[in-house]
Design an enzyme around this catalytic site. Structure first.
Site, mmCIF file in Angstrom:
data_model
loop_
_atom_site.group_PDB
_atom_site.id
_atom_site.type_symbol
_atom_site.label_atom_id
_atom_site.label_comp_id
_atom_site.label_asym_id
_atom_site.label_seq_id
_atom_site.Cartn_x
_atom_site.Cartn_y
_atom_site.Cartn_z
ATOM 1 N N TRP A 14 0.869 -0.885 -0.246
ATOM 2 C CA TRP A 14 -0.327 -0.075 -0.432
ATOM 3 C C TRP A 14 0.815 1.471 -0.182
ATOM 4 C CZ3 TRP A 14 -4.277 -0.827 -1.363
ATOM 5 C CH2 TRP A 14 -5.007 -2.334 -1.256
ATOM 6 N N ASP A 67 -1.620 6.185 6.680
ATOM 7 C CA ASP A 67 -2.738 5.565 6.190
ATOM 8 C C ASP A 67 -3.166 4.558 7.881
ATOM 9 O OD1 ASP A 67 -4.560 3.808 5.102
ATOM 10 O OD2 ASP A 67 -2.789 3.414 3.559
ATOM 11 N N LYS A 71 -11.571 -2.171 6.809
ATOM 12 C CA LYS A 71 -10.651 -2.591 8.326
ATOM 13 C C LYS A 71 -11.014 -2.840 9.541
ATOM 14 C CE LYS A 71 -8.414 -3.628 3.833
ATOM 15 N NZ LYS A 71 -6.906 -2.631 3.792
HETATM 16 C C1 LIG Z 1 -6.749 -1.852 2.383
HETATM 17 C C2 LIG Z 1 -5.918 -1.506 2.711
HETATM 18 C C3 LIG Z 1 -5.623 -0.035 1.166
HETATM 19 C C4 LIG Z 1 -6.554 0.236 0.271
HETATM 20 O O1 LIG Z 1 -7.556 0.130 0.488
HETATM 21 P P1 LIG Z 1 -9.110 0.822 -0.700
HETATM 22 O O2 LIG Z 1 -10.294 1.315 0.533
HETATM 23 O O3 LIG Z 1 -9.713 -0.623 -0.702
HETATM 24 O O4 LIG Z 1 -8.671 1.458 -1.722
HETATM 25 C C5 LIG Z 1 -4.922 1.136 1.770
HETATM 26 N N1 LIG Z 1 -4.119 0.947 2.679
HETATM 27 C C6 LIG Z 1 -3.857 -0.036 3.327
HETATM 28 C C7 LIG Z 1 -3.006 0.232 4.749
HETATM 29 C C8 LIG Z 1 -4.884 -1.014 3.718
HETATM 30 O O5 LIG Z 1 -5.104 -1.910 4.025
#
Ligand SMILES: *Cc1c(COP(=O)(O)O)cnc(C)c1O
Length: 354
Positions: A100, A167, A191
């Site tokens: 990511w 993030d 998540k």
């Molecule tokens: C799953 C995830 C993403 C991507 O998320 P989306 O909502 O599917 O775009 C980005 N960063 C991390 C750390 C993730 O676990």
């Protein structure tokens, strides 16, 4: 039979949240209407949005500190580019700790110079780089607090004078941090907070307005701040369900309370990985994630047996990501300790049998 849901995302949500959300889809607050068939401009929905935003700031300890909480669309993946679009004028620094993070770097390069401050790509991202320093001439520094795929987690964040962007998709609301160190936090809801379809963005307003480029309306944080996440039609179901999860978390005692549970779960999981000779952990011990435990069988020939036993015991979502292989047990906030105990039991049963 109710499954033990270790899915990496979309993730397990509290049963009571699922129940309330499903009721609201049929009849929202005894209004005779479904949550998903009323106007997002109606008073009841505006209240939902306001409550969700206020709860997010309250749980993070950011009320009255110049932050706004927004619920946007496009997933965390859109934030990879939106963050850069809004903040990157000349140069940004990125910490490359996984798939990511690498994707966020790729997007940022479209907008300016990107310095990869440190990377653990050399070891298939099984550790968190340390001892690096963040240059002081950056527009911002970006990191990923928890690497969902590889099962590593930043335990410490660099102290820096430049704005900090993070993030936090896979560990937001799971542990106590000084969230006021961050200027922009984003997290896909699916998540640890709600269903797919919305992304929480927590932004300190004073980091905005520093880039000279024109920003398309739908990618401009300012528009969503001004319109309180309602610049266009928001994902009403995802926001409502996220609000319910945040309420559930608050009722439990907030982040400090859930953090204790998360530590218990992680301890139980990792002690089995370390003590059971049939398994080995993937991530460096000191960088292990309390959310996603990654591990492999020492002897791959036991895979079919273990998989069958896990399936019989009601385990869901424990297969590792294709870039790591093996297994990944995601232990998000709503996963009960009893599910971890059940998985650990299957692992020790394998040891007794083998
Ligand atoms: C799953 C995830 C993403 C991507 O998320 P989306 O909502 O599917 O775009 C980005 N960063 C991390 C750390 C993730 O676990």
């Amino acid at each position: 039979m109710k499954k033990h849901n270790f899915s990496a995302g979309p993730c397990i949500l509290p049963q009571e949240v699922l129940l309330k959300a499903s009721e609201a889809v049929i009849d929202f607050n005894n209004s005779g209407l479904s949550l998903i068939e009323i106007s997002h401009r109606s008073k009841p929905f505006i209240e939902v949005m306001e409550t969700a935003s206020a709860l997010a700031l309250e749980l993070l300890g950011l009320e009255g500190k110049g932050y706004k909480a927004l619920f946007l669309q496009g997933g965390a993946s859109t934030q990879f580019l939106m963050a850069a679009y809004n903040l990157l004028e000349n140069k940004a620094g990125y910490l490359n700790t996984g798939t990511w993070a690498a994707k966020s770097i790729k997007e940022a390069k479209l907008f300016g110079e990107v310095v990869e401050v440190a990377s653990s790509k050399d070891a298939n991202y099984n550790y968190i780089p340390k001892g690096f320093s963040v240059p002081s001439d950056l527009d911002y520094f970006h990191c990923t607090s928890n690497n969902t795929i590889f099962g590593t987690q930043l335990k410490e964040f660099p102290t820096t004078s430049v704005p900090l962007v993070c993030d936090m998709s896979s560990d937001i609301f799971s542990r106590s941090l000084d969230f006021s160190k961050f200027d922009l936090i984003y997290a896909g809801a699916q998540k640890n907070m709600g269903p797919a379809g919305t992304t929480l963005v927590v932004i300190k307003e004073d980091v905005l307005g520093k880039v000279t480029r024109a920003i398309p309306s739908m990618l401009d944080y300012k528009n969503f701040i001004e319109k309180e996440s309602m610049f266009n039609t928001p994902p009403v179901f995802a926001v409502y369900t996220s609000m319910l999860t945040l309420q559930w978390l608050k009722d439990l005692g907030g982040i400090a309370a859930i953090e204790k549970e998360n530590e218990k779960k992680a301890q139980l999981m990792y002690s089995e990985i370390d003590l059971n000779p049939l398994f080995k952990g993937f991530a460096a011990k000191e960088d292990r994630s309390n959310m996603n435990a990654t591990f492999n069988l020492v002897d791959e020939s036991l895979k079919d047996t273990f998989d069958a036993m896990a399936k019989d015991a009601g385990m869901n979502g424990i297969n590792g990501h294709r870039s790591v292989g093996g297994y990944r047990a995601s232990m998000y906030n709503a996963l009960p300790l009893s599910s971890v105990a059940a998985l650990v039991e299957v692992m020790s049963e394998l040891e007794r049998k083998a």
